[in-house]
Design an enzyme around this catalytic site. Structure first.
Site, PDB file in Angstrom:
ATOM      1  N   ASP A  37       0.855  -1.184   0.000  1.00  0.00           N
ATOM      2  CA  ASP A  37       0.000   0.000   0.000  1.00  0.00           C
ATOM      3  C   ASP A  37       0.893   1.237   0.000  1.00  0.00           C
ATOM      4  O   ASP A  37       2.104   1.125   0.172  1.00  0.00           O
ATOM      5  CB  ASP A  37      -0.939   0.006   1.214  1.00  0.00           C
ATOM      6  CG  ASP A  37      -0.205  -0.362   2.495  1.00  0.00           C
ATOM      7  OD1 ASP A  37       0.979   0.049   2.647  1.00  0.00           O
ATOM      8  OD2 ASP A  37      -0.782  -1.056   3.335  1.00  0.00           O
ATOM      9  N   ASP A  39       1.693   4.999   1.537  1.00  0.00           N
ATOM     10  CA  ASP A  39       1.477   5.953   2.622  1.00  0.00           C
ATOM     11  C   ASP A  39       2.143   7.273   2.267  1.00  0.00           C
ATOM     12  O   ASP A  39       3.236   7.299   1.700  1.00  0.00           O
ATOM     13  CB  ASP A  39       2.082   5.430   3.928  1.00  0.00           C
ATOM     14  CG  ASP A  39       1.359   4.193   4.427  1.00  0.00           C
ATOM     15  OD1 ASP A  39       0.128   4.123   4.247  1.00  0.00           O
ATOM     16  OD2 ASP A  39       2.014   3.293   4.978  1.00  0.00           O
ATOM     17  N   ASP A 124       9.488   3.168  13.443  1.00  0.00           N
ATOM     18  CA  ASP A 124      10.082   2.011  14.119  1.00  0.00           C
ATOM     19  C   ASP A 124      11.488   1.673  13.614  1.00  0.00           C
ATOM     20  O   ASP A 124      12.469   1.804  14.333  1.00  0.00           O
ATOM     21  CB  ASP A 124       9.144   0.793  14.080  1.00  0.00           C
ATOM     22  CG  ASP A 124       8.540   0.504  12.720  1.00  0.00           C
ATOM     23  OD1 ASP A 124       8.928   1.163  11.734  1.00  0.00           O
ATOM     24  OD2 ASP A 124       7.679  -0.409  12.634  1.00  0.00           O
TER      25      ASP A 124
HETATM   26  P1  ATP Z   1       3.740  -3.041   5.077  1.00  0.00           P
HETATM   27  O1  ATP Z   1       2.633  -2.085   4.788  1.00  0.00           O
HETATM   28  O2  ATP Z   1       4.479  -3.517   3.896  1.00  0.00           O
HETATM   29  O3  ATP Z   1       3.329  -4.148   5.975  1.00  0.00           O
HETATM   30  P2  ATP Z   1       4.876  -0.780   6.391  1.00  0.00           P
HETATM   31  O4  ATP Z   1       6.284  -0.503   6.831  1.00  0.00           O
HETATM   32  O5  ATP Z   1       4.304   0.129   5.386  1.00  0.00           O
HETATM   33  O6  ATP Z   1       4.844  -2.267   5.921  1.00  0.00           O
HETATM   34  P3  ATP Z   1       2.659  -0.052   8.010  1.00  0.00           P
HETATM   35  O7  ATP Z   1       2.056  -0.784   9.153  1.00  0.00           O
HETATM   36  O8  ATP Z   1       1.876   0.167   6.789  1.00  0.00           O
HETATM   37  O9  ATP Z   1       4.002  -0.817   7.690  1.00  0.00           O
HETATM   38  O10 ATP Z   1       3.135   1.331   8.614  1.00  0.00           O
HETATM   39  C1  ATP Z   1       3.608   2.394   7.783  1.00  0.00           C
HETATM   40  C2  ATP Z   1       4.791   3.075   8.460  1.00  0.00           C
HETATM   41  O11 ATP Z   1       4.362   3.631   9.713  1.00  0.00           O
HETATM   42  C3  ATP Z   1       5.938   2.154   8.821  1.00  0.00           C
HETATM   43  O12 ATP Z   1       6.813   1.979   7.734  1.00  0.00           O
HETATM   44  C4  ATP Z   1       6.578   2.901   9.952  1.00  0.00           C
HETATM   45  O13 ATP Z   1       7.379   3.940   9.469  1.00  0.00           O
HETATM   46  C5  ATP Z   1       5.399   3.500  10.670  1.00  0.00           C
HETATM   47  N1  ATP Z   1       4.910   2.635  11.759  1.00  0.00           N
HETATM   48  C6  ATP Z   1       3.942   1.715  11.690  1.00  0.00           C
HETATM   49  N2  ATP Z   1       3.750   1.109  12.866  1.00  0.00           N
HETATM   50  C7  ATP Z   1       4.632   1.657  13.716  1.00  0.00           C
HETATM   51  C8  ATP Z   1       4.922   1.468  15.098  1.00  0.00           C
HETATM   52  N3  ATP Z   1       4.263   0.567  15.819  1.00  0.00           N
HETATM   53  N4  ATP Z   1       5.878   2.225  15.644  1.00  0.00           N
HETATM   54  C9  ATP Z   1       6.541   3.136  14.910  1.00  0.00           C
HETATM   55  N5  ATP Z   1       6.313   3.361  13.622  1.00  0.00           N
HETATM   56  C10 ATP Z   1       5.374   2.645  13.020  1.00  0.00           C
HETATM   57 MG    MG Z   2       2.301   0.097   4.644  1.00  0.00          MG
END
Ligand code: ATP
Ligand code: MG
Length: 495
Positions: A37, A39, A124
């Site tokens: 997705d 962001d 994170d």
């Molecule tokens: P994917 O969507 O591929 O599973 P993602 O890294 O995009 O991985 P998301 O859960 O969509 O994960 O979160 C988007 C972003 O928000 C992350 O890349 C991170 O920078 C931040 N993020 C998400 N959850 C946390 C958390 N618990 N603590 C700190 N930052 C977070």
């Molecule tokens: Mg994501």
């Protein structure tokens, strides 16, 4: 690259705001992977974002986020957060699992906006804190994410212990990304996990449900599961399963769970639908079998034991993970269909085939048989039944009636207590085994299941088939050269 994400970025930038792609989409694109997705991070406040887009909704009770909705995609737009802002929460406002969003975070400051640099440092992992600027195709990196990306290193930003204590879900995220990306978790980020794993017990079950779906339905379930067990995290997600695994390590349950997860991975990676019901049914199968066997040893009839064990196992599981009822009902159906699929009572064959959970239950049966748990002959039979035309099915059902009589001992038709004639194919032995004269009911949509004692216990079916069954199986194997792999079998019902 998502057209929609580009539209959002350009509209924000044209309105004079800063706007970047951020998070997984940047990380994945730099790795040459397809992002899940997109962001966007911006300095525009949520209300300002809403003014720019007609198709925009603000979500999140604690920290407001904008969802810009397109026909088949939602672009999440988050305002740069300051260091004191709460960690991510369960964000789907209309998801029943997220019913209590207000309790899902520990830090209580709301909407603490910040600069892009502050926003980067509250994320994170370093590789998740990269911002992509579409104007000049540059990557903004405040946390050293580019170097870690090149090294295949997953490293928490800041003091690992503190960051895990702030939000223990980050431990699960570490494992998920390590498995998905094939990255190593940096030793400093890895060390505290073993000790801090128990903090997961404080995470609201609704949030853990969301995380578990990401862990096990992302296409790397098997690898993720192995790592979760390695770090001692799995025990806080599925305590009952962990207990079963501990005392039978290397034996049957390990194979079954692993096979189920590999099968899920194959389906996800092949674009086939998967459902949390199947996943939970598989993960909880071994505790269910054990509990059901115990109840039977204490005198409960088989089907009743299965139903009660289902109640208990699910009741205990939802203490750690909110497993929404619509899925637990289906998981129970998958379980209660197992003995029925094994039995193949001629009168039930049609309605079993039409049962809304038939496909999932059949896939489950195939997995069980592949794991050496039994039910092989039945799995084989159902595969052939589905492949057969009407005539073939008719004769298979007839043959099954004959076999059933052969298996159970041919008995003359007799009048039942109530005066009605015993259904064809059902014998006195059935009734005796069932310990009841109630008419047999199939598992219903409400998951109530069948009459008590109606069928064999899970996992026992094929072993009780006797020599005749074994001979038939040998014959069929020789004829057909084995069964189709379950990934080719009909699909589970989509969630
Ligand atoms: P994917 O969507 O591929 O599973 P993602 O890294 O995009 O991985 P998301 O859960 O969509 O994960 O979160 C988007 C972003 O928000 C992350 O890349 C991170 O920078 C931040 N993020 C998400 N959850 C946390 C958390 N618990 N603590 C700190 N930052 C977070
Ligand atoms: Mg994501």
């Amino acid at each position: 690259m998502s057209e929609n994400a580009l539209k959002v970025l350009y509209r924000l930038r044209n309105a004079g705001y800063e706007a970047y792609l951020v998070g997984g989409c940047v990380r994945d694109q730099l790795l040459g992977r397809e992002p899940k997705d997109f962001d966007v991070a911006t300095d525009a406040h949520p209300e300002q974002v809403r003014e720019l887009f007609r198709n925009c909704r603000l979500i999140g009770r604690r920290f407001r986020l904008a969802h810009v909705r397109f026909r088949d995609e939602i672009i999440e737009v988050a305002t740069f957060r300051g260091v004191a802002s709460p960690p991510d929460e369960v964000e789907e406002e209309d998801d029943e699992a997220a019913s209590d969003v207000s309790e899902t975070t520990r830090v209580t400051d709301d909407n603490v906006y910040g600069t892009i640099e502050e926003d980067a440092l509250r994320r994170d992992f370093t590789v998740n804190a990269l911002y992509y600027n579409i104007e000049d195709f540059s990557v903004v990196d405040y946390a050293g994410g580019m170097a870690d990306l090149k090294d295949g290193m997953l490293r928490l930003i800041g003091d690992p212990e503190q960051r895990y204590r702030e939000d223990p879900v980050r431990m699960l995220r570490a494992v998920r990304f390590a498995a998905k990306l094939g990255f190593r978790i940096h030793p400093d980020s890895e060390a505290p996990i073993f000790e801090l794993a128990p903090l997961l017990a404080d995470i609201p079950p609704a949030r853990l449900f969301e995380e578990v779906l990401k862990l096990f339905q992302g296409g790397c379930a098997l690898e993720t599961y192995e790592q979760l067990r390695h770090y001692g995290l799995f025990a806080y997600l599925f305590p009952q399963t962990e207990e079963s695994l501990e005392h039978e390590e290397g034996g049957f349950p390990l194979t079954f769970v692993a096979r189920a997860l590999r099968n899920t991975d194959e389906r996800v990676n092949g674009g086939l639908p998967v459902t949390p019901a199947f996943l939970f049914a598989a993960l909880l199968w071994e505790p269910l079998r054990e509990r059901s066997a115990l109840l039977q040893a204490n005198g409960s009839p088989r089907m009743e034991a299965l139903q009660r064990a289902s109640d208990e196992v699910i009741g205990e599981q939802i203490q750690s993970i909110a497993f929404p009822r619509r899925f637990s009902v289906q998981a129970r159906e998958i379980w209660s269909l197992q003995p029925r699929l094994e039995e193949r009572r001629p009168k039930q064959i049609r309605s079993l085939l039409d049962h809304p959970r038939f496909r999932a239950a059949y896939d489950f049966l195939v997995l069980r048989s592949e794991a050496g748990e039994g039910g092989e002959e039945a799995a084989d039979w159902w595969t052939r039944y589905q492949e057969s035309d009407e005539t073939g099915r008719g004769s298979m059902a007839g043959e099954e009636g004959e076999n059933a009589r052969g298996r159970r001992g041919r008995k003359p038709r007799r009048r039942r207590k109530g005066g009605e004639v015993r259904p064809e194919g059902e014998t006195a032995a059935d009734t005796a085994a069932a310990g009841t004269d109630e008419p047999v009911e199939l598992a219903s949509e409400n998951g109530e299941g069948a009459a008590p004692g109606e069928s064999t216990a899970p996992g026992e079916g094929a072993s009780s088939e006797g020599e005749g069954g074994k001979r038939r199986r040998r014959r069929r194997r020789g004829r057909r050269g084995g069964r189709r792999p379950s990934s080719e079998t009909p699909q589970h019902d989509p969630a």
